[in-house]
Design a protein around this motif. Sequence first.
Motif, mmCIF file in Angstrom:
data_model
loop_
_atom_site.group_PDB
_atom_site.id
_atom_site.type_symbol
_atom_site.label_atom_id
_atom_site.label_comp_id
_atom_site.label_asym_id
_atom_site.label_seq_id
_atom_site.Cartn_x
_atom_site.Cartn_y
_atom_site.Cartn_z
ATOM 1 N N THR A 83 -7.467 -1.591 -4.176
ATOM 2 C CA THR A 83 -8.726 -1.465 -3.091
ATOM 3 C C THR A 83 -7.431 -2.952 -1.977
ATOM 4 N N LYS A 84 -6.777 -3.379 -2.169
ATOM 5 C CA LYS A 84 -6.130 -4.355 -1.309
ATOM 6 C C LYS A 84 -4.928 -4.511 -2.262
ATOM 7 N N GLY B 18 0.691 -1.256 0.034
ATOM 8 C CA GLY B 18 -0.289 0.089 -0.403
ATOM 9 C C GLY B 18 0.568 0.947 -0.152
ATOM 10 N N PHE C 196 -3.396 1.603 0.375
ATOM 11 C CA PHE C 196 -3.917 1.600 -0.275
ATOM 12 C C PHE C 196 -5.257 3.173 -0.034
ATOM 13 N N PRO C 197 -6.324 2.938 -1.038
ATOM 14 C CA PRO C 197 -5.874 2.633 -2.172
ATOM 15 C C PRO C 197 -4.810 3.063 -3.226
ATOM 16 N N GLN C 198 -4.643 2.733 -3.948
ATOM 17 C CA GLN C 198 -2.779 2.337 -4.247
ATOM 18 C C GLN C 198 -3.528 2.946 -6.152
#
Length: 887
Positions: free
Chosen positions: A202-203, A154, A156-158
């Motif tokens: 997001t993850k 991360g 995140f979000p990235q």
Amino acid sequence: QAPIKATCEDMSCKTGFPEDVHSAVVSRSIHGGQPLLNVRFQSCDGKKIHFGSSEPEDFRVGEDGVVYAERSFQLSAEPTEFIVSAQDKETQQEWQMRVKLTPEPAFTGASEKDQKKIEDIIFPWQQYKNSSPLKRQKRDWVIPPINLPENSKGPFPQELVRIRSDRDKSLSLRYSVTGPGADQPPTGIFIINPISGQLSVTKPLDREQIASFHLRAHAVDVNGNQVENPIDIVINVIDMNDNRPEFLHQVWNGTVPEGSKPGTYVMTVTAIDADDPNTQNGMLRYRILSQAPSSPSPNMFTINNETGDIITVAAGLDREKVQQYTLIIQATDMEGNPTYGLSNTATAVIAVTDINDNPPEFTAMTFYGEVPENRADVIVANLTVTDKDQPHTPAWNAVYRMTGGDPTGRFTILTDPNSNDGMVTVVKPIDFETNRMFVLTVAAENQVPLAKGIQHPPQSTATVSITVIDVNESPYFVPNPKLVRQEEGLLAGSMLTTFTAQDPDRYMQQTSLRYSKLSDPANWLKIDPVNGQITTTAVLDRESIYVQNNMYNATFLATDNGIPPMSGTGTLQIYLLDINDNAPQVHPKEATTCETLQPNAINITAVDPDIDPNAGPFAFELPETPASIKRNWTIVRISGDHAQLSLRIRFLEAGIYDVPIVITDSGNPHASSTSLLKVKVCQCDINGDCTDVDRIVGAGLGTGAIIAILLCIIILLILVLMFVVWMKRRDKERQAKQLLIDPEDDVRDNILKYDEEGGGEEDQDYDLSQLQQPDTVEPDAIKPVGIRRLDERPIHAEPQYPVRSAAPHPGDIGDFINEGLKAADNDPTAPPYDSLLVFDYEGSGSTAGSLSSLNSSSSGGEQDYDYLNDWGPRFKKLADMYGGGDD
């Protein structure tokens, strides 16, 4: 013309790299297998292109255009450049592009994020529906995939990429993405800012679960109208080395024969890695960490680091020293890099299998044994061997054979399957007087030959010394059987022959043998117990029933005095020569012929117990006396043994005639005899057969016989009549003694029960009328007064006494019985002894017994009862009671 030309050039497709130089910023630390960038190449005809690198030791280009690091290294401060080439394998046409890698600046935190450059993806140009017709539309191109490492930390979000349209300057657009990972399961992984078009993750991603995502980007106006054609976005999850190798089995079992040469294949171990096998993360390398035991060398095995094949690298595998090896095998990814690779271990157990590299060896050079003579199937010696090979295998099982010392094959050697010992066994009896000792040479070898290259001798040898023990043997007659030819008729007391035996025990001190007779069916012979001389005790007769085919057999016994005593038997065969000591006889002894002269001659045969030349041919003739024989009969010989007897006269009265026939044999001197032939002459019918009457005569029943039979019949009839008369006379004597009942009906000596009257007062339902006298129940017309039952009527003439009056019907059965008793005591016709008295007539055939007088008041002393003693034992008790006088 110029716009037209420009439009044609723009719409034409050009195969090749879109740019000559591609620059990328990467981290300073590069790991092997790490994806660095994605080069773009446009192929107009869709042919497959092969990419290459000018620095293959450091960089590798995949088929999808992704550039990977081949090894781990640190970038210098200066940019690193190398050439990426693309080649059409069919046309061999090649295109090149220069790649420049620049290390990231050493920024951290928010400043680094601010300086990070986000790549833009622009929708291809297209003619909008309200635009001028002079606007040109770009041809769609393939968007290069986005490479995203897995397990990113991360934050995140990235942000990944920004999607925009060149129409966003004149229109207010909204952006969206669809597909698995966005609006389809697994949802929410990728999101997009609808205003800015910023695409983010997001993850963290896991390549082992999903290796790539295929999304579609959309651009619409505020009314939801499509402004641009959707574009496909491919997001590849770049593999990271986050999985250790895993062996398929924790313990691997293999075998290798002992004595195997170096390079012998043993087994294969296999491990798998969940990481990408096309990258170093999934490329495994194997190695052996340890070997136990370490003898004879610590490196007896090696392993192919790529395939996992285990092979031998050193000689000296010996199962008798080391039966099993245990290897610890390690599998490491990153192509075995010990610094960055992940590892795991497993155990390989290698069993050393046996080969026949050790021959059997005798435990001694000489073995000893002994055996009694004349014995077979006896184990005389055990041979023991040792073998270092694995027990109960063909390389351990021993096979024994004799190589010398037994030319006649009297011994054999069997193998004990449990102990592997050799059992020397006697198969043929041995005579001590012939062989006292054997020295055998034996060899032992395995069921399978020794392995090649073994320097040991292929077999082991030893000697076996066997001593033969002398035992007491049975004497034997010589010859056995012994044949003697002797004429029959030898008189009793004559010396016939000498039948002696021999004792095979030459080395035992024994006295002479004793002889005895064992079998002599006709009891003709005896033997001297000392010298074996045989003499006769009766005349030898060839025609005896004990002689078969002129041969008479007798058995004798010879016994020694050894311990224990032994005996042997011998057979004496006497072949009796025939002499003419038997005269011939006629056969059959009886014959039948007819009264008249007709061709029905009687065939007779001469029988002689003697044999040729003292038998036939025979001579037949009739004697001179009496003269009636030759006058009535004639005889003709038809062969050497047969003749025909026939009538000489025309008619001979029926009867039985004795015809003497003289028969003479051919012996020297001749023997003859006169035989009587009983000829039955009978009357014959037209067929020449005797009639029925004559058959009776022919059966031997003459007139005298018939008279004798009639006399016997008459005598039998007389005896029967006399018996009947005697029985009647005896019957009359019984009547004279005034017997009231027959002996078979006499029940006076039986015990009769009269007290079984029921169950007392509760059993009073009975009919007293059944006990009334017949005079009271039957009218006078039916039964006259004074008539009694047959079983009480006396045999003699009945005197005229007044008849007893009928007693009135009492009310009690006891009174009724007492009244009957008084009437019996006062009745002069009642007998003085116990008899059957009628108290009530119950009809003929009643099964009820009679009641005797219960208590007679009269003594009866006036009568003489001595004659009761003559009536037999059944009346003995009665005679004692009444014939004893005052007693």
